[in-house]
Design a protein around this motif. Structure first.
Motif, PDB file in Angstrom:
ATOM      1  N   ILE A   1       0.820  -1.215   0.000  1.00  0.00           N
ATOM      2  CA  ILE A   1       0.000   0.000   0.000  1.00  0.00           C
ATOM      3  C   ILE A   1       0.852   1.262   0.000  1.00  0.00           C
ATOM      4  CG2 ILE A   1      -1.839   1.222   1.211  1.00  0.00           C
ATOM      5  CD1 ILE A   1      -2.610  -1.499   0.008  1.00  0.00           C
ATOM      6  N   ASP A   2       2.070   1.176   0.524  1.00  0.00           N
ATOM      7  CA  ASP A   2       2.910   2.373   0.623  1.00  0.00           C
ATOM      8  C   ASP A   2       4.002   2.419  -0.446  1.00  0.00           C
ATOM      9  OD1 ASP A   2       4.535   0.370   1.512  1.00  0.00           O
ATOM     10  OD2 ASP A   2       4.894   1.191   3.505  1.00  0.00           O
ATOM     11  N   ASP A   3       3.870   1.618  -1.498  1.00  0.00           N
ATOM     12  CA  ASP A   3       4.877   1.605  -2.562  1.00  0.00           C
ATOM     13  C   ASP A   3       4.768   2.893  -3.378  1.00  0.00           C
ATOM     14  OD1 ASP A   3       6.564   1.069  -4.722  1.00  0.00           O
ATOM     15  OD2 ASP A   3       6.104  -1.070  -4.685  1.00  0.00           O
ATOM     16  N   ARG A   4       5.813   3.733  -3.319  1.00  0.00           N
ATOM     17  CA  ARG A   4       5.765   5.029  -3.995  1.00  0.00           C
ATOM     18  C   ARG A   4       6.330   4.983  -5.422  1.00  0.00           C
ATOM     19  NH1 ARG A   4       2.792   5.450  -0.406  1.00  0.00           N
ATOM     20  NH2 ARG A   4       2.740   7.039   1.228  1.00  0.00           N
ATOM     21  N   LYS A   5       6.598   3.790  -5.928  1.00  0.00           N
ATOM     22  CA  LYS A   5       7.077   3.668  -7.298  1.00  0.00           C
ATOM     23  C   LYS A   5       5.941   4.013  -8.258  1.00  0.00           C
ATOM     24  CE  LYS A   5       9.664   0.149  -8.130  1.00  0.00           C
ATOM     25  NZ  LYS A   5      10.063  -1.262  -8.334  1.00  0.00           N
ATOM     26  N   GLU A   6       6.238   4.843  -9.235  1.00  0.00           N
ATOM     27  CA  GLU A   6       5.191   5.284 -10.157  1.00  0.00           C
ATOM     28  C   GLU A   6       4.794   4.169 -11.111  1.00  0.00           C
ATOM     29  OE1 GLU A   6       5.613   8.909 -12.250  1.00  0.00           O
ATOM     30  OE2 GLU A   6       5.598  10.142 -10.440  1.00  0.00           O
ATOM     31  N   LEU A   7       3.508   4.113 -11.390  1.00  0.00           N
ATOM     32  CA  LEU A   7       3.003   3.187 -12.403  1.00  0.00           C
ATOM     33  C   LEU A   7       3.464   3.645 -13.781  1.00  0.00           C
ATOM     34  CD1 LEU A   7      -0.656   3.003 -11.068  1.00  0.00           C
ATOM     35  CD2 LEU A   7       0.885   1.033 -11.186  1.00  0.00           C
ATOM     36  N   PRO A   8       3.565   2.715 -14.738  1.00  0.00           N
ATOM     37  CA  PRO A   8       3.822   3.165 -16.114  1.00  0.00           C
ATOM     38  C   PRO A   8       2.769   4.192 -16.520  1.00  0.00           C
ATOM     39  CG  PRO A   8       3.979   0.786 -15.955  1.00  0.00           C
ATOM     40  CD  PRO A   8       3.459   1.261 -14.632  1.00  0.00           C
ATOM     41  N   GLU A   9       3.133   5.140 -17.330  1.00  0.00           N
ATOM     42  CA  GLU A   9       2.224   6.240 -17.675  1.00  0.00           C
ATOM     43  C   GLU A   9       0.899   5.738 -18.229  1.00  0.00           C
ATOM     44  OE1 GLU A   9       2.308  10.415 -20.223  1.00  0.00           O
ATOM     45  OE2 GLU A   9       4.181   9.322 -19.798  1.00  0.00           O
ATOM     46  N   ALA A  10       0.946   4.634 -18.980  1.00  0.00           N
ATOM     47  CA  ALA A  10      -0.275   4.086 -19.577  1.00  0.00           C
ATOM     48  C   ALA A  10      -1.222   3.518 -18.528  1.00  0.00           C
ATOM     49  CB  ALA A  10       0.080   2.998 -20.593  1.00  0.00           C
ATOM     50  N   GLU A  11      -0.700   3.227 -17.323  1.00  0.00           N
ATOM     51  CA  GLU A  11      -1.519   2.639 -16.265  1.00  0.00           C
ATOM     52  C   GLU A  11      -1.943   3.666 -15.226  1.00  0.00           C
ATOM     53  OE1 GLU A  11       0.237  -0.866 -14.581  1.00  0.00           O
ATOM     54  OE2 GLU A  11       1.054  -1.520 -16.514  1.00  0.00           O
ATOM     55  N   GLN A  12      -1.511   4.919 -15.367  1.00  0.00           N
ATOM     56  CA  GLN A  12      -1.958   5.969 -14.463  1.00  0.00           C
ATOM     57  C   GLN A  12      -3.327   6.466 -14.923  1.00  0.00           C
ATOM     58  OE1 GLN A  12       0.996   9.051 -14.039  1.00  0.00           O
ATOM     59  NE2 GLN A  12       2.687   7.582 -13.825  1.00  0.00           N
ATOM     60  N   PHE A  13      -4.188   6.771 -13.942  1.00  0.00           N
ATOM     61  CA  PHE A  13      -5.550   7.175 -14.323  1.00  0.00           C
ATOM     62  C   PHE A  13      -6.185   7.983 -13.201  1.00  0.00           C
ATOM     63  CE2 PHE A  13      -5.784   3.200 -12.079  1.00  0.00           C
ATOM     64  CZ  PHE A  13      -6.939   3.255 -11.313  1.00  0.00           C
ATOM     65  N   ASP A  14      -7.344   8.569 -13.508  1.00  0.00           N
ATOM     66  CA  ASP A  14      -8.128   9.315 -12.526  1.00  0.00           C
ATOM     67  C   ASP A  14      -9.275   8.441 -12.045  1.00  0.00           C
ATOM     68  OD1 ASP A  14      -6.608  11.650 -12.712  1.00  0.00           O
ATOM     69  OD2 ASP A  14      -7.734  12.335 -14.459  1.00  0.00           O
ATOM     70  N   PHE A  15      -9.385   8.319 -10.734  1.00  0.00           N
ATOM     71  CA  PHE A  15     -10.485   7.532 -10.162  1.00  0.00           C
ATOM     72  C   PHE A  15     -11.490   8.478  -9.524  1.00  0.00           C
ATOM     73  CE2 PHE A  15     -12.699   5.256  -6.841  1.00  0.00           C
ATOM     74  CZ  PHE A  15     -13.055   4.079  -7.482  1.00  0.00           C
ATOM     75  N   LYS A  16     -12.764   8.307  -9.876  1.00  0.00           N
ATOM     76  CA  LYS A  16     -13.815   9.170  -9.336  1.00  0.00           C
ATOM     77  C   LYS A  16     -14.666   8.386  -8.347  1.00  0.00           C
ATOM     78  CE  LYS A  16     -17.465  10.220 -11.699  1.00  0.00           C
ATOM     79  NZ  LYS A  16     -18.454   9.738 -10.704  1.00  0.00           N
ATOM     80  N   TYR A  17     -14.740   8.919  -7.122  1.00  0.00           N
ATOM     81  CA  TYR A  17     -15.570   8.300  -6.096  1.00  0.00           C
ATOM     82  C   TYR A  17     -17.031   8.674  -6.302  1.00  0.00           C
ATOM     83  CZ  TYR A  17     -11.228   7.253  -3.677  1.00  0.00           C
ATOM     84  OH  TYR A  17      -9.990   6.775  -3.366  1.00  0.00           O
ATOM     85  N   GLU A  18     -17.904   7.973  -5.584  1.00  0.00           N
ATOM     86  CA  GLU A  18     -19.333   8.263  -5.692  1.00  0.00           C
ATOM     87  C   GLU A  18     -19.640   9.695  -5.271  1.00  0.00           C
ATOM     88  OE1 GLU A  18     -21.550   5.403  -3.533  1.00  0.00           O
ATOM     89  OE2 GLU A  18     -21.007   3.720  -4.832  1.00  0.00           O
ATOM     90  N   SER A  19     -18.811  10.231  -4.373  1.00  0.00           N
ATOM     91  CA  SER A  19     -19.023  11.605  -3.912  1.00  0.00           C
ATOM     92  C   SER A  19     -18.746  12.633  -5.008  1.00  0.00           C
ATOM     93  CB  SER A  19     -18.109  11.895  -2.714  1.00  0.00           C
ATOM     94  OG  SER A  19     -16.749  11.876  -3.124  1.00  0.00           O
ATOM     95  N   GLY A  20     -18.079  12.183  -6.085  1.00  0.00           N
ATOM     96  CA  GLY A  20     -17.694  13.102  -7.146  1.00  0.00           C
ATOM     97  C   GLY A  20     -16.238  13.515  -7.071  1.00  0.00           C
ATOM     98  N   ARG A  21     -15.567  13.212  -5.953  1.00  0.00           N
ATOM     99  CA  ARG A  21     -14.149  13.551  -5.816  1.00  0.00           C
ATOM    100  C   ARG A  21     -13.319  12.708  -6.760  1.00  0.00           C
ATOM    101  NH1 ARG A  21      -9.753  11.945  -2.596  1.00  0.00           N
ATOM    102  NH2 ARG A  21     -10.988  10.358  -1.526  1.00  0.00           N
ATOM    103  N   VAL A  22     -12.353  13.343  -7.394  1.00  0.00           N
ATOM    104  CA  VAL A  22     -11.485  12.663  -8.348  1.00  0.00           C
ATOM    105  C   VAL A  22     -10.089  12.533  -7.749  1.00  0.00           C
ATOM    106  CG1 VAL A  22     -10.426  12.760 -10.633  1.00  0.00           C
ATOM    107  CG2 VAL A  22     -12.802  13.482 -10.333  1.00  0.00           C
ATOM    108  N   LYS A  23      -9.557  11.337  -7.757  1.00  0.00           N
ATOM    109  CA  LYS A  23      -8.225  11.072  -7.220  1.00  0.00           C
ATOM    110  C   LYS A  23      -7.350  10.515  -8.336  1.00  0.00           C
ATOM    111  CE  LYS A  23      -5.816   8.139  -3.850  1.00  0.00           C
ATOM    112  NZ  LYS A  23      -5.998   7.127  -2.778  1.00  0.00           N
ATOM    113  N   THR A  24      -6.189  11.106  -8.516  1.00  0.00           N
ATOM    114  CA  THR A  24      -5.267  10.633  -9.547  1.00  0.00           C
ATOM    115  C   THR A  24      -4.428   9.488  -8.990  1.00  0.00           C
ATOM    116  OG1 THR A  24      -5.152  12.825 -10.549  1.00  0.00           O
ATOM    117  CG2 THR A  24      -3.387  11.281 -11.092  1.00  0.00           C
ATOM    118  N   ILE A  25      -4.465   8.351  -9.656  1.00  0.00           N
ATOM    119  CA  ILE A  25      -3.707   7.170  -9.250  1.00  0.00           C
ATOM    120  C   ILE A  25      -2.414   7.154 -10.055  1.00  0.00           C
ATOM    121  CG2 ILE A  25      -3.730   4.665  -9.021  1.00  0.00           C
ATOM    122  CD1 ILE A  25      -5.884   6.019  -7.369  1.00  0.00           C
ATOM    123  N   LYS A  26      -1.305   7.506  -9.392  1.00  0.00           N
ATOM    124  CA  LYS A  26      -0.015   7.571 -10.079  1.00  0.00           C
ATOM    125  C   LYS A  26       0.960   6.487  -9.632  1.00  0.00           C
ATOM    126  CE  LYS A  26       0.157  12.510 -11.233  1.00  0.00           C
ATOM    127  NZ  LYS A  26       0.947  13.768 -11.093  1.00  0.00           N
TER     128      LYS A  26
END
Length: 661
Positions: free
Chosen positions: A573-598
């Protein structure tokens, strides 16, 4: 004190910058009730978990932040008819803000009547900002898209493209029998560091502080002052007890700022343990503390502070004067107690549970230990004759503490290295540094070398000889672990894991067990091998994860089960290694908040929260290859409970397989 306050502010600045939580201690629903052709009641309801509370819109503005409803396009598509009404609320006086606050418990309902300006309006958007509190307060924002026609409302995507939607959907598992995860009982164990343990650590720190040259000489002087200047013996005892009470109170109050920052995250402890730069910051601070104990400089507060407090105690007299005397002690002794308090802060950062509560328990223990001799010697003044005389032994105590501060400093630097995948402080290097530190401590205790503030060389006392022998024994123990003669189980969780090694290892998984670090890859192999999955949510800087791996997984009747019967999927859970650029994305919660998964850690942290409603590590789940939950989730626990839990998972899998056949 200013150094301690500065440290607190530094820590909280990091907290405010890096804290995030997807834990949901409240669940919201909403509806639109038609009143007339142009009027609707918008009802937003929240179920609040036990022990939590949410502040009303109408709570006193001088207290905690009130809830706030924002209706988008209000005045353009519709108007509001007055202020939103609320369900039952409670009132309670806040000692912190000194006002009565209004809040919801268990259930919060907001009802707002609107009148349409556009008769064909089909839905509205409402934003709710609120604080939900339980020891700490978490700011939250919910976004509701509410249909006025009975048809499904259309959620407005905010900067989330189709690729992000596809990758987000892939995180959500179609789990079967999900209710079993939290079935409780012996199968579901969540062991957190006891507050009594934290209190004990603080108490031990206070006892050590008593032995330092800043505090120890104060004991007979202060007790003698109270017994001689108070007029009667009984009054002297009462004054000394009051003095001790104020010492406890002062150190307890030092933890108060950690409760006042309303925006502190409920998962702040995980943030402390895994944030790279915060760990580096702790490393620098502890190095600074260590060299102050070695005598190269002193952490002193302005002498004017102590003079003012001392003057105030003389002028005011009575209970208030005694309070100022206690404050004077805290200021004068800071050069010795400050680094120990810093160590206490570090210990609470590495423990489980709420950091503010842990720190309060630790500070309480520290204050009690520091105050205890003043009270006891006031009650039994004859005991003063049994106290050892002040001398060079107190300097020895300070230097020994300096070496312990250095050892703890490198633990924080190791955390940063693990999380950031620098590959610098591997297990052998970390243990080697500790070997050097304790060899140096041993040489110092034997008088081989000295520090600037050491007094004239004297004959070694028995206590110093015993301490030197213990330090030497510990150094030998570390050396045996370095050459792998012993497994260093006594230090489980402190050194990096065994597979994080400078030597070439066959596996980068715990204990050499074959594991997968990607869920989809592990799932595919489990289907092929027809084996149950042990899903291991873990962390590089997770002390309890290492303890489980090194003390529980390594057991002779558990290791074969893990290696042969399960497919192990370890997600960091605490791995700070970046995902390949093609696997990075924006996740939107039901609340509408958008979190970038890098990063890898952000991906698996979101994955854990979404599917298992959990955010702690270690966290273990057993699944079939068809995503059937086979047993309740289990966390940090003992070997007997874990063994039976693993066996039950296998038994459930075999029954399931037999039924399908």
């Amino acid at each position: 004190m200013k150094y301690y306050v500065a440290l607190s502010l530094l820590v909280f600045n990091f907290f405010l910058t890096f804290s995030q939580s997807d834990d949901q201690p409240s669940v919201w629903s909403y509806e639109a009730i038609k009143v007339s052709e142009t009027e609707f009641d918008i009802v937003i309801s929240g179920d609040i978990y036990d022990g939590w509370h949410i502040y009303s819109q109408f709570t006193d503005e001088n207290g905690s932040m009130p809830s706030e409803l924002t209706f988008e396009k209000e005045g353009e598509d519709y108007t509001l008819q007055g202020k939103a009404s609320e369900s039952k609320t409670y009132r309670e006086y806040s000692d912190i803000f000194e006002v009565e606050e209004t809040f919801f418990k268990n259930k919060a309902v907001f009802t707002q009547r609107i009148e349409l300006l556009k008769p064909d309006l089909k839905q509205i958007e409402v934003n709710l900002f609120y604080q939900i509190c339980k020891e700490v307060c978490i700011p939250k924002e919910e976004v509701f898209y509410i249909s006025l026609t009975g048809e499904a409302a259309v959620v407005v995507d905010k900067n989330v493209d189709d690729r992000s939607k596809e990758l987000s959907a892939a995180l959500i598992l179609d789990l079967k029998n999900k209710d079993l995860l939290a079935s409780g009982g012996a199968d579901s164990v969540d062991v957190k560091t006891s507050l009594w343990t934290i209190f004990g650590l603080g108490f031990l720190g206070g006892l050590i502080a008593l032995l330092t040259p800043c505090v120890f000489p104060m004991i007979p002087l202060t007790v003698s002052f109270f017994t001689k200047q108070s007029g009667t013996k009984s009054k002297g005892i009462i004054n000394a007890l009051l003095y001790g009470f104020f010492i406890v109170l002062i150190y307890l109050l030092l933890s108060l700022p950690f409760h006042l920052f309303d925006s502190v995250d409920s998962q702040i402890l995980n943030t402390i343990a895994t944030n790279v730069w915060l760990n580096v910051g702790f490393f620098v601070i502890f190095i600074f503390f260590a060299f102050s104990f070695f005598g190269y400089y002193e952490l002193t507060l302005p002498s004017s502070w102590a003079n003012k407090m001392d003057s105030a105690s003389s002028k005011v007299g009575g209970g208030i004067g005694i309070f100022f005397m206690a404050v004077t002690l805290a200021i004068v002794s800071f050069s010795c107690t400050g680094p120990i308090l810093g160590g206490l802060l570090g210990s609470t950062a590495l423990a489980d549970g709420d950091v503010a509560t842990n720190l309060t328990a630790g500070m309480l223990g520290f204050g009690v230990a520091l105050a205890l001799p003043f009270a006891l010697f006031a009650l039994f003044p004859a005991w003063l004759n049994s106290l050892p005389k002040s001398g060079g032994w107190m300097t020895t105590v300070k230097v020994a503490l300096g070496f312990f501060e250095l050892a703890l400093a490198f633990k924080f630097l190791s955390n940063a290295d693990l999380v950031a995948n620098w590959g610098i402080f591997k297990r052998e290097i970390f243990i080697g540094i500790w070997v050097v530190l304790f060899v140096l401590l041993t040489l110092y205790l034997f008088g081989i070398f000295r520090f600037p503030h050491d007094g004239p060389k004297q004959k070694m006392s028995l206590g110093r000889k015993i301490s030197a022998a213990l330090s030497a024994a510990f150094a030998v123990y570390l050396i045996l672990g370095l050459v792998k003669v012993t497994d260093l189980k006594l230090l489980s969780g402190f050194p990096p894991p065994a597979f994080y090694s400078v030597m070439e290892t066959e596996s980068d998984c715990p204990l050499g067990i074959d594991c997968f670090k990607d869920f989809e890859e592990g799932l595919a192999y489990a289907k092929k091998a027809n084996k149950p999955i042990l899903l291991d949510f873990t962390g590089w800087a997770c002390v309890n994860c290492r303890k489980m791996e090194e003390n529980v997984w390594s057991e002779s009747d558990i290791y074969p089960i893990l290696k042969e019967e399960y497919v192990l999927i370890s997600l960091y859970i605490d791995d700070r290694k970046e995902l390949p650029e093609a696997e990075q994305f924006d996740f939107k919660y039901e609340s509408g908040r958008v979190k970038t998964i890098k990063t890898i850690g952000e991906k698996w942290g979101t994955f854990q929260t979404l599917n298992f409603n959990a955010a702690s590590q270690p966290y273990y789940v057993v699944l079939s290859p068809d995503l059937e939950v086979l047993n309740a989730a289990v966390q940090y626990t003992d070997k007997d409970t874990y063994r039976e839990w693993l066996k039950k998972g296998i038994s459930s899998f075999r029954k399931l397989t037999h039924l399908k056949e």
